[in-house]
Design an enzyme around this catalytic site. Structure first.
Site, short mmCIF file in Angstrom:
data_model
loop_
_atom_site.label_atom_id
_atom_site.label_comp_id
_atom_site.label_asym_id
_atom_site.label_seq_id
_atom_site.Cartn_x
_atom_site.Cartn_y
_atom_site.Cartn_z
N GLU A 1 0.85 -1.19 0.00
CA GLU A 1 0.00 0.00 0.00
C GLU A 1 0.89 1.24 0.00
O GLU A 1 0.66 2.18 -0.73
CB GLU A 1 -0.93 -0.02 1.22
CG GLU A 1 -1.97 1.12 1.20
CD GLU A 1 -3.01 1.03 2.31
OE1 GLU A 1 -3.28 -0.08 2.80
OE2 GLU A 1 -3.56 2.08 2.67
N ARG B 1 -7.40 3.17 13.26
CA ARG B 1 -8.29 2.01 13.14
C ARG B 1 -8.25 1.14 14.40
O ARG B 1 -9.24 0.51 14.76
CB ARG B 1 -7.98 1.20 11.88
CG ARG B 1 -9.10 0.27 11.49
CD ARG B 1 -8.88 -0.44 10.17
NE ARG B 1 -9.44 0.23 9.01
CZ ARG B 1 -10.72 0.17 8.64
NH1 ARG B 1 -11.59 -0.50 9.36
NH2 ARG B 1 -11.14 0.81 7.57
N GLU C 1 -10.58 -8.20 4.55
CA GLU C 1 -9.92 -8.20 5.84
C GLU C 1 -10.69 -8.80 7.01
O GLU C 1 -10.08 -9.46 7.87
CB GLU C 1 -9.54 -6.75 6.22
CG GLU C 1 -8.53 -6.13 5.29
CD GLU C 1 -8.41 -4.63 5.53
OE1 GLU C 1 -9.34 -3.90 5.15
OE2 GLU C 1 -7.40 -4.22 6.11
#
Ligand code: MTE
Ligand code: LUZ
Ligand code: MOS
Length: 757
Positions: A226, A304, A706
């Site tokens: 990423e 997160r 995920e």
């Protein structure tokens, strides 16, 4: 398997960066990196390396024409270290030569003089020294301080969770070549073509339109590409730009493992308060994230963790603080779950410890506190179409939990050496990039005059089957055979300003953009068909299975003919469309908002058997009820669930990333870093939760990439429960991964001995 890449993979026909036919004059790159985790660079001596025959150029920080900066969220990371190094594996120079072997040999001859400075690898130590990536953040709900006195039980503790190596089959790599007009084209193994484009343009001091990035597919990424695919692409791009030659840079496996960051290890504190009947009233936690030496994606990962710190439970009073600590390790990065697993592991540990103190089954506490419709998360969002309880209850029923428990009890009574344990693991995972602005995507659809269709998006295929899903979106939108549809490479000239393929959102975001583009073309086609068939308006027309229907009656007009006629009538057969997730927002001042389009729920029941003589164990089974929404690609989705479960189990059990006190990675090969294989694989059963159409997802489905990883957390507690059968007298530390070595230490430590973690 329905994923059409699978056939090519099996035949060995799929192309990855290293498979692209090499052009004449191709040069190869090798990276020279720091062997010291912290220090000042005194001197870089490339003279010996330059003497190696076949070496073309050696590039260091001073050769960068633009800005020596690759940081995404925070500009704190150099492409090549200039005057200081912060981790072992930090790139200092790149050698370009006629062959890869020559480049590597020369890279070893570069002498780097470094004045060593103290090394910190532990996040709590970094915190004490004041080394933070970003200021700490705190999420608050209710009033924790004034709730403790209302609790019958208060339990405090500490939780460790380890890193995880991505181990994508295709290592990091890129291939760059110069194009007319001083530009560069880069084929990169990246999840984020736009990040590669932006950073390379910055490094070379070029406008972004002079850097074109193209991605065909990746041999796996899992978050590791990423942010961290960018540096290698920028290096290849820079060399190619300087030499006006094609340049390929592929990291050898061991260098990849040493140089790139991993899942963030966390060290956390918790305090949990409950009533006698198991209701959680208050939860307070502090997360110390080991970010490594630069920000990379750490602030987003940290965020997160906070979003998922109460997992699938409603807790009325919560105070959660997260601290991103800067250490002398390679910058840790995105990894499937993106901080969510680390957060969830802490609340699960707190529940486990509370149950231990209260003398009850952790499942009782878990079940009693599951989220309900309309419950508020610590970040202000309320549940909508919450399936937490439904999934749990269905799992209890379908898998006959009472029978499982009876069977385990009987087994444990009969066996002295082998012990079995079982654990529940409910999950709740928010879908959307937590950074609201990233939730956008576009698509470009062309219908060609022969009726075949091409679709471009920025969705990067990395094994998760997104190309197959995009093809399905096109085929369903037009009601044509899927074989007509081809997904093109993700290319920055066709699709601009894209978010990475990440956050499990790529099918939703790119799928919806694709759906819009198809709709635009379809509307024009229907108008044309109405004219051909003398219908009063397009509303009388629809297309089904490649035939045109008028007022629900099949006509002779076919898809192919309609396309041909439309083209002659100068109807636009292409469309570019855009999608941005509606209704999401987040206020970072207040730490409240509605960051997620929706949540994914589910429950797993995991059984394990521990050999209490040897410390080894087996995960026997993972039985899941998972909320896929209304899946339109069940085989792809099931594959994702199974793969994620295995990766989650690996993180919790046998995968152990070890750095020594000098910041050197000790587990830098597969001889020392163990991952689950076919022999490790338990019996995995996954049932699709019924009646869970998701109005916010593509074709009413839910994101899948995920969320199921977090079922793996149950594996840790299944093993712990088995150990407790052997040694009910001991209170164990919570420290993942629970490797066989740690199991053995737990089994045979003295009662009051603290187990090293
Ligand atoms: N599956 C395979 N086979 N390979 C991968 O690299 N990456 C995972 C997941 N599944 C990955 C995978 C991660 S980290 C994410 S975020 C999602 O796929 C991304 O793809 P999606 O948005 O299409 O689900
Ligand atoms: N990447 C990102 C992610 O930039 N933001 C996110 O919220 C996210 N979530 C999961 C995985 N990758
Ligand atoms: Mo996945 S960690 O969002 O690439």
């Amino acid at each position: 398997m329905k994923n059409y890449d699978t056939i090519r993979h099996v035949k060995g026909e799929s192309q990855f960066v290293d498979d692209i036919l090499v052009p004449e004059g191709l040069l190869y790159a090798a990276v020279s990196c720091s062997e010291v985790a912290h220090g000042e660079i005194i001197n870089i001596d490339i003279s010996e390396a330059l003497k190696v025959e076949g070496v073309k150029i050696i590039l260091t920080a001073k050769d960068i024409p633009g800005e020596n900066q690759i940081g995404g969220i925070i500009p704190d990371e150099e492409l090549f270290a200039s005057d200081k190094v912060d981790f072992i594996g930090q790139p200092i120079a790149v050698v370009i030569a006629e062959t890869q072997l020559i480049a590597q040999e020369a890279a070893r001859k570069i002498k780097i003089d470094i004045n060593k400075l103290p090394v910190i690898t532990d996040p709590r130590e970094a915190y004490k020294a004041g080394n933070l990536i970003v200021p700490p953040r705190t999420f608050n709900l209710g009033d924790v301080e004034n709730t403790w006195e209302l609790c019958d039980h208060i339990v405090e503790g500490k939780v460790e969770s380890g890193g995880q190596e991505h181990l994508y089959l295709e290592t990091q790599g890129a291939f760059a070549y110069p194009v007319e007009g001083g530009g560069i084209k880069i084929v990169s193994s990246t999840q984020s073509p736009t990040a590669v484009q932006r950073v390379t343009a910055r490094i070379l001091n070029l406008p972004m339109h002079k850097v074109e990035v193209d991605v065909l597919r990746l041999g796996g990424a899992f978050g590791g590409k990423e942010d961290q695919a960018t540096a290698w692409a920028a290096m290849a791009g820079m060399a190619s730009y300087k030499l006006f030659k094609p340049v390929k840079l592929i990291l050898p496996r061991q260098q990849d493992m040493i140089m790139t960051g991993k899942r963030h290890p966390y060290s956390s504190d918790f305090k949990i308060g409950l009533t006698n009947d198991g209701k959680i009233l208050a939860f307070e936690t502090t997360f110390y994230q080991n970010a490594g030496a630069a920000a990379d994606l750490s602030p987003a990962v940290l965020e997160r963790t906070l979003f998922h710190c109460t997992n699938s439970y409603y807790i009325p009073n919560v105070k959660a603080t997260a601290i991103s600590c800067k250490t002398n390790l390679p910058p840790n990065t995105a990894f499937r779950g993106f901080g969510g697993p680390q957060g969830m592991f802490v609340i699960e540990s707190a529940i486990f410890k509370a149950a231990e103190q209260m003398g009850i089954d952790p499942a009782e506490i878990q079940k009693k506190n599951l989220l309900d419709e309309g419950d508020e998360f610590p970040y202000g969002q309320k549940t909508e179409k919450c399936h937490a309880k439904r999934a749990w209850n269905r799992a209890e029923d379908k898998y006959a939990v009472n029978k499982i428990k009876g069977r385990i009890k009987e087994f444990n009574l009969k066996n002295d050496i082998y012990k079995k344990g079982v654990a529940f693991m409910p999950i709740c995972f928010g879908i959307s990039f937590t950074n609201t602005s990233m939730n956008q995507a576009s698509a470009l659809v062309h219908v060609y005059t022969d009726g075949s269709i091409s679709v471009s998006t920025a969705a990067v295929e990395m094994g998760q089957g997104v190309n197959e899903k995009i093809r399905q979106v096109v085929a369903n939108s037009f009601s044509v055979n899927i074989d007509r549809v081809k997904t093109e490479t993700a290319n920055t000239s066709r699709i601009a300003n894209t978010s990475p393929t990440a956050a499990s959102s790529s099918a939703d975001l790119n799928g919806k953009a694709t759906e819009h583009a198809c709709r635009n073309i379809l509307a024009r086609l229907k108008n044309e068909a109405a004219e051909i068939l003398n219908a009063s308006s397009a509303s009388h027309i629809h297309i089904k299975d490649e035939f045109i229907y008028q007022d629900n009656i099949k006509t002779d007009l076919t898809w192919n003919e309609l396309i041909k006629i439309s083209h002659l009538k100068r109807v636009n057969l292409s469309s570019h469309a855009f999608y941005a997730t509606p209704g999401i927002h987040f206020d970072k001042e207040k730490e409240k908002g509605k960051p997620f389009a929706y949540h994914v729920y589910g429950t797993a029941i995991i059984e394990a058997t521990v050999d209490c003589l040897r410390g080894i164990y087996e995960i026997d089974s993972v039985k899941v009820i998972h909320d896929f929404g209304k899946s339109f690609s069940p085989l792809v989705d099931l594959g994702q669930a199974e793969g994620a479960i295995m990766q989650g189990l690996g993180w919790m059990t046998i995968e152990e990333v070890i750095y020594d006190e000098n910041g050197k990675l000790l587990t830098d090969a597969l001889s020392t870093y163990k991952v689950p294989d076919i022999h490790f694989t338990p019996d995995v059963q996954v049932e699709f939760l019924e009646d869970s159409e998701n109005p916010f997802g593509i074709f009413k489905s839910k994101a899948i990439g995920e969320p199921p990883l977090m079922y793996g957390i149950g594996g840790y507690f299944a093993i712990m429960n088995a150990i407790k059968e052997f040694r009910p007298d001991v209170e164990f530390n919570i420290s993942a991964p629970i490797t066989p070595e740690k199991v053995l230490l737990n089994l045979y430590s003295k009662v009051d001995e603290k187990i090293p973690i």
